[in-house]
Design an enzyme around this catalytic site. Sequence first.
Site, PDB file in Angstrom:
ATOM      1  N   GLU A 170      45.183  39.896  47.878  1.00  0.00           N
ATOM      2  CA  GLU A 170      45.891  38.761  48.480  1.00  0.00           C
ATOM      3  C   GLU A 170      45.065  37.480  48.495  1.00  0.00           C
ATOM      4  O   GLU A 170      44.793  36.901  49.551  1.00  0.00           O
ATOM      5  CB  GLU A 170      46.355  39.114  49.897  1.00  0.00           C
ATOM      6  CG  GLU A 170      47.344  40.250  49.915  1.00  0.00           C
ATOM      7  CD  GLU A 170      48.002  40.464  51.266  1.00  0.00           C
ATOM      8  OE1 GLU A 170      47.572  39.832  52.246  1.00  0.00           O
ATOM      9  OE2 GLU A 170      48.953  41.255  51.341  1.00  0.00           O
ATOM     10  N   GLU A 379      50.795  47.564  48.725  1.00  0.00           N
ATOM     11  CA  GLU A 379      51.003  47.635  50.181  1.00  0.00           C
ATOM     12  C   GLU A 379      52.473  47.426  50.497  1.00  0.00           C
ATOM     13  O   GLU A 379      53.121  46.559  49.908  1.00  0.00           O
ATOM     14  CB  GLU A 379      50.242  46.528  50.934  1.00  0.00           C
ATOM     15  CG  GLU A 379      48.773  46.743  51.076  1.00  0.00           C
ATOM     16  CD  GLU A 379      48.086  45.623  51.854  1.00  0.00           C
ATOM     17  OE1 GLU A 379      48.716  45.002  52.746  1.00  0.00           O
ATOM     18  OE2 GLU A 379      46.902  45.369  51.555  1.00  0.00           O
TER      19      GLU A 379
HETATM   20  C1  BG6 Z   1      48.207  42.360  54.358  1.00  0.00           C
HETATM   21  C2  BG6 Z   1      46.748  42.693  54.272  1.00  0.00           C
HETATM   22  O1  BG6 Z   1      48.321  40.980  54.289  1.00  0.00           O
HETATM   23  O2  BG6 Z   1      48.892  42.634  55.509  1.00  0.00           O
HETATM   24  C3  BG6 Z   1      46.314  43.787  55.227  1.00  0.00           C
HETATM   25  O3  BG6 Z   1      46.355  42.990  52.972  1.00  0.00           O
HETATM   26  C4  BG6 Z   1      46.973  43.569  56.573  1.00  0.00           C
HETATM   27  O4  BG6 Z   1      44.926  43.816  55.293  1.00  0.00           O
HETATM   28  C5  BG6 Z   1      48.474  43.658  56.379  1.00  0.00           C
HETATM   29  O5  BG6 Z   1      46.559  44.437  57.581  1.00  0.00           O
HETATM   30  C6  BG6 Z   1      49.243  43.538  57.669  1.00  0.00           C
HETATM   31  O6  BG6 Z   1      48.909  42.376  58.340  1.00  0.00           O
HETATM   32  P1  BG6 Z   1      48.897  42.315  59.902  1.00  0.00           P
HETATM   33  O7  BG6 Z   1      48.604  40.909  60.227  1.00  0.00           O
HETATM   34  O8  BG6 Z   1      50.231  42.733  60.353  1.00  0.00           O
HETATM   35  O9  BG6 Z   1      47.832  43.273  60.313  1.00  0.00           O
END
Ligand code: BG6
Length: 479
Positions: A170, A379
């Site tokens: 990201e 993800e």
């Molecule tokens: C993504 C990241 O942007 O979102 C992760 O790669 C992150 O590291 C995930 O944990 C969720 O984001 P958040 O802010 O809900 O923890």
Amino acid sequence: MLHESLKSFPKDFLWGAASAAYQIEGAWDVDGKGISNWDKFVRIPGKTFKGTNGDVAVDHYHRYREDVQLMAEMGLKTYRFSVSWPRIYPNGRGEVNQKGIDFYNNLIDALIKNNIEPILTIYHWDLPQALQDEYGGWESRKIVEDFKNYSITLYKAFGDRVKYWVSLNEQNIFTRLGYQTAMHPPGVKDDKLFYQVNHHASLANAAAIKEFRNYVPDGKIGPSFAYSPAYGATSKPEDVLAAENAEELTNHWWMDVYAWGEYPTASWNYLGRKGIAPQLEDGDLELLKESKPDFMGVNYYQTTTYEKNPLDGVTSEGHFNNTGKKGTMEDTGVPGLFKTVKNENMERTNWDWNIDPQGLRIGLRRITNRYSLPILISENGLGEYDKVEADGSIQDHYRIHYIGAHLKAIQEAITDGVDVIGYCVWSFTDLLSWLNGFQKRYGLVHVNQHEEGEHDLKRTKKKSFYWYKEVIASNGSEL
Ligand code: BG6
């Protein structure tokens, strides 16, 4: 298009789950690890929810064997993890910390022993603080050489066993939150610097991919892009144009560079007129063009909806909901280009993230049509409050519903003809949310860890763990 029947997931589909070093490992100053930018940033009062930090996180550094056993029990085909740069190079470069290499060697061997394909992320946001102090980290072109060198060290150490690699996680988020909203380290707000920093990150990404071919010729590598496909708020042409502007400036700005080594035209000219386009040097575009990835990694959480923003309209980087109090997210805007609006056609999470499985199918098709690259969904998952019941169980049916709906959308995209090679749930265990502490949970495995007090870090399988296990066992035919 509506399908009468759906294609099956490919036989060798990589059913996976993901994590990131800073969010799980803990052991922040153990075995020779250097200080990262996050180790420093979280110590500034008011930066994270209730002052949480990753000093202990979920202590994966000491409990990785137990975690891999749980992955094996689930039948995971792949596990995506990241390497902490300051664990390998405490000062960013120079002497390698062998204990850091040993840790990842042990993890990789344990995964392979359990038939779990490792996917290694080279950079998931924890920069050696030494490089930030020395030359401003990503602010200097010097980072390109250091990142390349760090990547080569990893290729040499792990490339014999690790065949799937993610270069930068990201880039669009760590540069934006680091240099536009100041919510991540180094906590700067400077639009011009943001585009320059981002250009250096693109060069570093390209340099690492180029070298990869020399060291891991039989491997596959790509970046993980945080893709939020843009929708127009209405069919008014000005709103459709606003969405086009956003798709270009917030998505193609990165993906075009990854896939083609080119910045998109209208956005390039817009930033040029504003005097904030990045400065290119001789050879930059050649390097970017020489480093085509093998796949586009996609981190998908939500779509974003846009409408027209007049020249004297809203200028705001928005207010993020980092508390879990629904309805506290504020819209953002760039005058003359777009502003975000709430999309009333979809549900939102307690953190005001849109729940839009169809948006994933739309995004996958857009990437396929534009870049003709295979896609790794690196993800996708649901951050929510979880409750431990009196009997100790966690009945996270909402997470099952969320992941199931997104997998269905992926199957539809596969039926459309999109080449999806794998899917990593975010996340395997509960972990530290960068800004939201431990109350916003994503894991299939619950970890008894909280913002305050000492906890035993016990791992408990959630309802979603058992469900995903069945999904994998049936190769997605039981969603
Ligand atoms: C993504 C990241 O942007 O979102 C992760 O790669 C992150 O590291 C995930 O944990 C969720 O984001 P958040 O802010 O809900 O923890």
